[in-house]
Design a protein around this motif. Structure first.
Motif, PDB file in Angstrom:
ATOM      1  N   SER A  52      65.388  48.292   8.072  1.00  0.00           N
ATOM      2  CA  SER A  52      66.690  48.872   7.715  1.00  0.00           C
ATOM      3  C   SER A  52      66.756  50.349   8.062  1.00  0.00           C
ATOM      4  O   SER A  52      67.747  50.834   8.614  1.00  0.00           O
ATOM      5  N   ARG A  53      65.686  51.095   7.737  1.00  0.00           N
ATOM      6  CA  ARG A  53      65.686  52.527   8.023  1.00  0.00           C
ATOM      7  C   ARG A  53      65.747  52.811   9.518  1.00  0.00           C
ATOM      8  O   ARG A  53      66.295  53.814   9.960  1.00  0.00           O
ATOM      9  N   ALA A  54      65.153  51.880  10.265  1.00  0.00           N
ATOM     10  CA  ALA A  54      65.153  52.072  11.723  1.00  0.00           C
ATOM     11  C   ALA A  54      66.465  51.626  12.349  1.00  0.00           C
ATOM     12  O   ALA A  54      66.622  51.686  13.569  1.00  0.00           O
ATOM     13  N   MET A  79      60.612  40.874  16.870  1.00  0.00           N
ATOM     14  CA  MET A  79      59.686  41.740  17.610  1.00  0.00           C
ATOM     15  C   MET A  79      59.191  42.875  16.720  1.00  0.00           C
ATOM     16  O   MET A  79      57.996  43.177  16.670  1.00  0.00           O
ATOM     17  N   LYS A  80      60.117  43.504  16.001  1.00  0.00           N
ATOM     18  CA  LYS A  80      59.755  44.624  15.139  1.00  0.00           C
ATOM     19  C   LYS A  80      58.909  44.167  13.956  1.00  0.00           C
ATOM     20  O   LYS A  80      57.905  44.805  13.602  1.00  0.00           O
ATOM     21  N   LEU A  81      59.293  43.046  13.342  1.00  0.00           N
ATOM     22  CA  LEU A  81      58.540  42.552  12.192  1.00  0.00           C
ATOM     23  C   LEU A  81      57.149  42.088  12.607  1.00  0.00           C
ATOM     24  O   LEU A  81      56.174  42.302  11.879  1.00  0.00           O
ATOM     25  N   LYS A  82      57.034  41.492  13.770  1.00  0.00           N
ATOM     26  CA  LYS A  82      55.705  41.107  14.252  1.00  0.00           C
ATOM     27  C   LYS A  82      54.835  42.352  14.418  1.00  0.00           C
ATOM     28  O   LYS A  82      53.654  42.351  14.035  1.00  0.00           O
ATOM     29  N   GLU A  83      55.425  43.390  14.961  1.00  0.00           N
ATOM     30  CA  GLU A  83      54.690  44.648  15.143  1.00  0.00           C
ATOM     31  C   GLU A  83      54.219  45.202  13.799  1.00  0.00           C
ATOM     32  O   GLU A  83      53.067  45.644  13.667  1.00  0.00           O
ATOM     33  N   LEU A  84      55.090  45.177  12.801  1.00  0.00           N
ATOM     34  CA  LEU A  84      54.735  45.698  11.479  1.00  0.00           C
ATOM     35  C   LEU A  84      53.696  44.821  10.783  1.00  0.00           C
ATOM     36  O   LEU A  84      52.768  45.321  10.145  1.00  0.00           O
ATOM     37  N   ILE A  85      53.861  43.505  10.912  1.00  0.00           N
ATOM     38  CA  ILE A  85      52.905  42.578  10.304  1.00  0.00           C
ATOM     39  C   ILE A  85      51.516  42.784  10.894  1.00  0.00           C
ATOM     40  O   ILE A  85      50.507  42.831  10.182  1.00  0.00           O
ATOM     41  N   PRO A 107      62.978  38.000   7.389  1.00  0.00           N
ATOM     42  CA  PRO A 107      63.772  39.036   6.716  1.00  0.00           C
ATOM     43  C   PRO A 107      64.165  38.689   5.286  1.00  0.00           C
ATOM     44  O   PRO A 107      64.430  39.587   4.481  1.00  0.00           O
ATOM     45  N   THR A 108      64.202  37.384   4.959  1.00  0.00           N
ATOM     46  CA  THR A 108      64.729  36.987   3.651  1.00  0.00           C
ATOM     47  C   THR A 108      63.710  36.321   2.727  1.00  0.00           C
ATOM     48  O   THR A 108      63.922  36.284   1.515  1.00  0.00           O
ATOM     49  N   GLN A 109      62.621  35.800   3.259  1.00  0.00           N
ATOM     50  CA  GLN A 109      61.666  35.070   2.437  1.00  0.00           C
ATOM     51  C   GLN A 109      60.271  35.692   2.543  1.00  0.00           C
ATOM     52  O   GLN A 109      59.605  35.602   3.576  1.00  0.00           O
ATOM     53  N   TYR A 110      59.859  36.311   1.461  1.00  0.00           N
ATOM     54  CA  TYR A 110      58.593  37.048   1.457  1.00  0.00           C
ATOM     55  C   TYR A 110      57.394  36.193   1.785  1.00  0.00           C
ATOM     56  O   TYR A 110      56.434  36.650   2.419  1.00  0.00           O
TER      57      TYR A 110
END
Length: 309
Positions: A52-54, A79-85, A107-110
């Motif tokens: 969100s901040r990005a 792509m971004k979430l894979k990078e962060l994970i 994005p919705t399910q932890y």
């Protein structure tokens, strides 16, 4: 009766050791599940806040899919979430079971994020309450969010658990059990910040020090636990930290975990090694010789037969 058959099996010291070690892992997992649930929700909020901040782009009808150990995202959010994970994965350059999860739900399910840090075979997992000690400990080991100062303490118990579940004859020595108990206590000390975990230290010591000797089959007494029949087929463990657990249920859970290990090995490797074939043969013999368990695992006996053909 089923309880008589079980108590007769408890006359084998190495089998009792196997069950006691499995029970201690049950205690550990029961106290870690709530902690894992809370921490992974916090971790998930951290990851999605970064998106969100990005100013992460909104996506519609994400079609990204993972398979096995491969995941090649097609949308910017994945792509971004894979990078962060991966940034928080302690094994980012090693084996990661992306196929455990559905990236479109990240994005919705932890828990879909958490499953990236789990071992293979957790595709259908919906939360930590469906995870055994191995899965929970591997999650702590793989995700740096937990910031464990001495991660080797986690890994040592993971290795013990794997030894336990790869013991095809379901027997471990008393010296192994003693070493396992020490490593469990060291892990509990390492995870001293986990709410209520230290309270289980004495319970684990009690389990490991109890003899579990069968005093009188007619009374169904087991030393150290005051086991009592419920008027049916179960013998319950007195003062158990797992409310309502019976010895019979514990045994079935542990045998089921061992069977799942065999099936996962076959699924992962496509063919059984000589060691795996030996494990299948021993499990078939064990179930065949113990009719009370065979009535529970009849379908598994057929699956084991199929694995050998």
């Amino acid at each position: 009766m089923a309880q008589t058959s079980l108590l007769l099996r408890l006359n084998c010291r190495e089998y009792k050791n196997w069950m006691k070690a499995g029970y201690c892992l049950q205690i550990l997992q029961s106290r870690l599940q709530g902690f894992i649930d809370s921490e992974m929700k916090t971790f998930h909020r951290h990851l999605t806040a970064n998106i969100s901040r990005a100013g992460g782009p909104q996506r519609q009808r994400c079609q990204c899919r993972a398979k096995g150990k491969q995941f090649h995202p097609n949308c910017p959010v994945c792509m971004k979430l894979k990078e962060l994970i991966l940034l928080h994965h302690n094994n980012r350059n090693g084996e990661i079971h992306w196929g455990n999860c559905d990236p479109s739900l990240w994005p919705t399910q932890y828990w879909e994020v958490a499953k990236v840090y789990l071992p293979r075979g957790h595709t259908n997992s919906k939360g930590p309450q469906q995870c055994d000690a191995a899965a929970i400990l591997n999650l702590i080991n793989s995700c740096d969010h937990f910031n464990v100062s001495n991660i080797s303490k986690v890994r040592e118990v993971i290795k013990c658990r794997n030894d336990l579940m790869h013991s095809s004859d379901m027997k471990v020595s008393s010296s192994w059990l003693s070493s396992f108990g020490q490593k469990l206590q060291e892990l509990i000390s390492e995870l001293g910040h986990v709410p209520n975990l230290k309270k289980e230290s004495d319970q684990i010591k009690k389990v490991l020090s109890s003899d579990w000797s069968v005093k009188d089959l007619s009374l169904h007494e087991v030393d150290g636990f005051g086991a009592e029949p419920d008027g049916g087929e179960n013998v319950y463990i007195g003062n158990s930290s797992l409310d309502g657990l019976s010895l019979n249920e514990l045994e079935i859970q542990l045998v089921n975990q061992l069977l799942e290990e065999i099936y996962l090995e076959k699924e992962e490797n496509g063919a059984l090694s000589e060691e795996d074939q030996d494990a299948v043969i021993k499990m078939k013999t064990f179930l065949t010789e113990n009719k009370d368990l065979l009535s529970v695992f009849q379908e598994d006996l057929e699956k084991l037969e199929h694995l050998l053909n």
